[in-house]
Design a protein around this motif. Structure first.
Motif, PDB file in Angstrom:
ATOM      1  N   ASN A 158      -5.417  -2.757   4.589  1.00 17.50           N
ATOM      2  CA  ASN A 158      -4.246  -3.620   4.633  1.00 17.50           C
ATOM      3  C   ASN A 158      -4.601  -4.973   5.225  1.00 17.50           C
ATOM      4  O   ASN A 158      -4.111  -6.009   4.764  1.00 17.50           O
ATOM      5  CB  ASN A 158      -3.135  -2.964   5.469  1.00 17.50           C
ATOM      6  CG  ASN A 158      -2.547  -1.773   4.759  1.00 17.50           C
ATOM      7  OD1 ASN A 158      -2.601  -1.685   3.539  1.00 17.50           O
ATOM      8  ND2 ASN A 158      -2.007  -0.843   5.520  1.00 17.50           N
TER       9      ASN A 158
ATOM     10  N   VAL B 202       1.419   2.740   5.518  1.00 18.77           N
ATOM     11  CA  VAL B 202       1.175   1.777   6.585  1.00 18.77           C
ATOM     12  C   VAL B 202       1.126   2.544   7.893  1.00 18.77           C
ATOM     13  O   VAL B 202       2.068   3.251   8.234  1.00 18.77           O
ATOM     14  CB  VAL B 202       2.295   0.725   6.643  1.00 18.77           C
ATOM     15  CG1 VAL B 202       2.074  -0.230   7.801  1.00 18.77           C
ATOM     16  CG2 VAL B 202       2.363  -0.043   5.343  1.00 18.77           C
TER      17      VAL B 202
ATOM     18  N   PRO C 209       0.825  -1.210   0.000  1.00 20.01           N
ATOM     19  CA  PRO C 209       0.000   0.000   0.000  1.00 20.01           C
ATOM     20  C   PRO C 209       0.860   1.262   0.000  1.00 20.01           C
ATOM     21  O   PRO C 209       2.068   1.211   0.210  1.00 20.01           O
ATOM     22  CB  PRO C 209      -0.778  -0.109   1.304  1.00 20.01           C
ATOM     23  CG  PRO C 209       0.147  -0.850   2.214  1.00 20.01           C
ATOM     24  CD  PRO C 209       0.933  -1.798   1.343  1.00 20.01           C
TER      25      PRO C 209
END
Lengths: 267, 333
Positions: free
Chosen positions: B227, A85, A82
């Motif tokens: 995530n 984080v 990504p």
């Protein structure tokens, strides 16, 4: 073998349609770089392929419809690096990388010797072994990015999706990250799809470029086919100078100050 | 690189140590009280030589239930704080601060005034109240204008204030005989608890199990919902299970011991410094550590030289609120 096939993807945020009838096909073993101006849906496309956003249309990952994957199965096939984080609860580097084993573990199963071995190997691969006991929030941007990539490698995916992994890194670290991806592709036959704003890195490393333009049109092809002055000027709305890298012959893109608009090779 | 101890090995170290701490806290808690039954009498009683039946009665009927209630309450609130912190990725989240405890208090007081039994009547009303408040706080926390962290806390504070007003309104409706009881209960009170109520505390056990099963997914939730999803976690299912399990167990203990704040903040924070952020260690550690912490706070509340007995909620707030302020200050720098 086709790694990713997306057909007729549509995605809207409220009234704003970011993806319009997008079609993408990526062969296994490719290194695809997605470029395009801000707001053309690069990240949305990446997230849709990862199953993180629900776009309408058809997506197949390695020949199997996305909807037929469980979350865990998908995570064992596709890893995502990504843009950011969060660091509110800092784990150590080794703990972070070990989390990549998550899709391979049962509910109460703990990481075994084999999982540690895979994590160590991933850390060695991205050159963060020496940082194992450090906390993630103590690292520099480049180190942190390599840890997150090690985590993705530790997932043992067949496809890795990265969202601007070289943003905010110095040139040496940018090259290092790109090199890692190229090695993943070559040594482990992992398909790489990366969103980037760096046209030169895209040119140097991409085996294929996807250029997203406003309104959902996509140009796909080799760097030499896509990175032309005409395509770039049309997509970005500013002139760019394109010549060849002396050694590789890949397109080399130079930016021009806006007030010196006319450039000999801008089209 | 040296091989750091695996989770299992660390668990086998941490759990026995904290279990010994808890056992010691329970012994001290059970051997101290206004009637002056001492530690030696407690040991005699435990060896089955309890000739003195008055001492035996005091230990068995009064102190033992109280210590167990304090332990279960502390364990639940600490674990509840831990879960909320993971879900909201905010080290300041806690059932009391988010207003979840306040919501369950409203439900419980309504049930109390209506004359319902602590279980299941009060517990169910408390559960409904806390779910409502939680929904409201989460809704406020999704606003766009501020960072999520601040808006969530602000939402919690406001909802807490609203709960306080509603509670005061309910008290003004209560009969005189009930007011003292309700007021004490609101500040956190273990003294009304009787041995017959002990089995009701088992209602928190299923929640403990659910949360322990979801400990590894909770680790990944700390990395953000997206995530976590990308790493194979079904985020919505996990979050909903955690929210329901936590709200339920908090409601159960609120019914029995009232409003006790900051335990869910203090205990996980200290344990995180010792065992690190992994929830597979933090969850069992919070259960054992929270139980010990609450027994000691109760002991302090009982032994401070006051006119009568001090509600334990005052002690936990005196310890916890300064820590909360410190964390908020440090986080904003």
């Amino acid at each position: 073998m086709i790694a990713v096939r997306a057909k007729g993807l549509n995605l809207s945020y409220g009234d704003h349609q970011v993806l319009r009838e997008v079609n993408v096909a990526v062969e296994a073993g490719e290194f695809v770089v997605i470029i395009g101006p801000n707001g053309t849906g690069k990240t949305s496309l990446l997230k849709s392929l990862a199953g993180l956003l629900k776009a309408s249309g058809e997506i197949e990952i390695f020949g199997r419809p996305l909807a037929r994957y469980s979350r865990r199965q998908l995570a064992a096939t596709v890893a995502v690096v990504p843009q950011q984080v969060p660091l509110a609860f800092p784990f150590t580097v080794l703990e972070t990388v070990l989390m990549g084993r998550s899709p391979h573990l049962g509910l109460l199963e703990v990481e075994g010797r084999e999982d540690y071995r895979i994590a160590r190997q991933a850390m060695e691969f991205t050159d963060v072994s020496h940082l194992g006991a450090r906390r993630l929030d103590e690292l520099s941007g480049g180190e942190r990015q390599r840890v997150i990539i090690a985590r993705a490698v530790c997932q043992e995916p067949k496809l890795i999706l990265l969202d601007e992994p070289t943003a905010s890194l110095d040139p040496a670290h940018q090259l290092r990250i790109m090199d890692l991806m190229e090695r993943l592709r070559r040594e482990r036959e992992i398909t790489v799809i990366m969103v980037s704003h760096d046209l030169n890195l895209a040119s140097l490393y991409g085996s294929r470029i996807l250029l997203l333009r406003d309104g959902g049109a996509i140009l796909a092809g080799s760097p030499a086919e896509i990175l032309t002055p005409a395509n770039l000027a049309q997509a970005y709305g500013c002139p760019m100078h394109v010549d060849r890298y002396p050694l590789t012959g890949a397109p080399r893109i130079s930016l021009l100050p806006l007030n010196q608009s006319a450039s000999p090779s801008s089209g | 690189m040296s091989d750091p101890a695996s989770i299992t090995r660390r668990l086998l170290l941490i759990v026995p140590v904290l279990a010994v701490v808890l056992a010691a806290a329970m012994l001290v808690g059970a051997s101290f009280g206004s009637s002056g039954v001492s530690m030696s009498e407690l040991f005699r009683f435990m060896r089955g030589q309890g000739g003195d039946s008055v001492a035996a009665t005091i230990i068995w009927e009064i102190r033992f239930p109280r210590v167990i209630l304090a332990a279960v309450t502390g364990a639940t609130l600490a674990l509840g704080g831990l879960v909320f912190q993971a879900l909201l990725r905010n080290p300041l989240a806690e059932p009391y601060i988010l207003g979840v405890s306040g919501g369950s208090a409203i439900g419980a007081i309504i049930a109390l005034l209506a004359g319902l039994a602590p279980f299941p009547g009060m517990a169910m009303a408390a559960f409904a109240g806390s779910m409502l408040v939680l929904g409201l706080v989460l809704l406020l926390g999704t606003g766009r204008s501020r960072s999520r962290r601040e808006s969530l806390l602000l939402g919690g504070v406001m909802v807490n204030a609203l709960c306080g007003a509603i509670i005061m309104f309910l008290i003004s409706l209560a009969r005189n005989t009930q007011v003292q009881h309700v007021l004490f209960w609101l500040m956190g009170d273990f003294s009304m608890f009787s041995r017959e109520q002990l089995p009701l505390l088992l209602a928190v056990a299923p929640s403990f199990v659910v949360i322990y099963f979801l400990a590894r997914p909770m680790n990944l939730l700390l990395l953000g919902r997206e995530n976590a999803a990308a790493m194979g976690i079904d985020v919505r299912t996990v979050s909903n299970l955690l929210l329901i399990a936590t709200t339920f167990m908090v409601s159960v203990v609120v019914c029995h011991s009232g409003l006790i704040g900051f335990v869910g903040l203090v205990v996980p924070h200290i344990l995180r410094l010792v065992v690190g952020p992994d929830h597979r260690l933090l969850a069992p550690a919070s259960i054992l550590g929270g139980a010990s912490y609450m027994i000691l706070c109760d002991l302090l509340a009982r032994s401070l030289p006051t006119g009568g007995e001090m509600p334990v909620g005052i002690v936990t707030a005196l310890v916890g609120a300064p820590l909360f302020i410190f964390l908020l200050w440090r986080g904003n720098r």
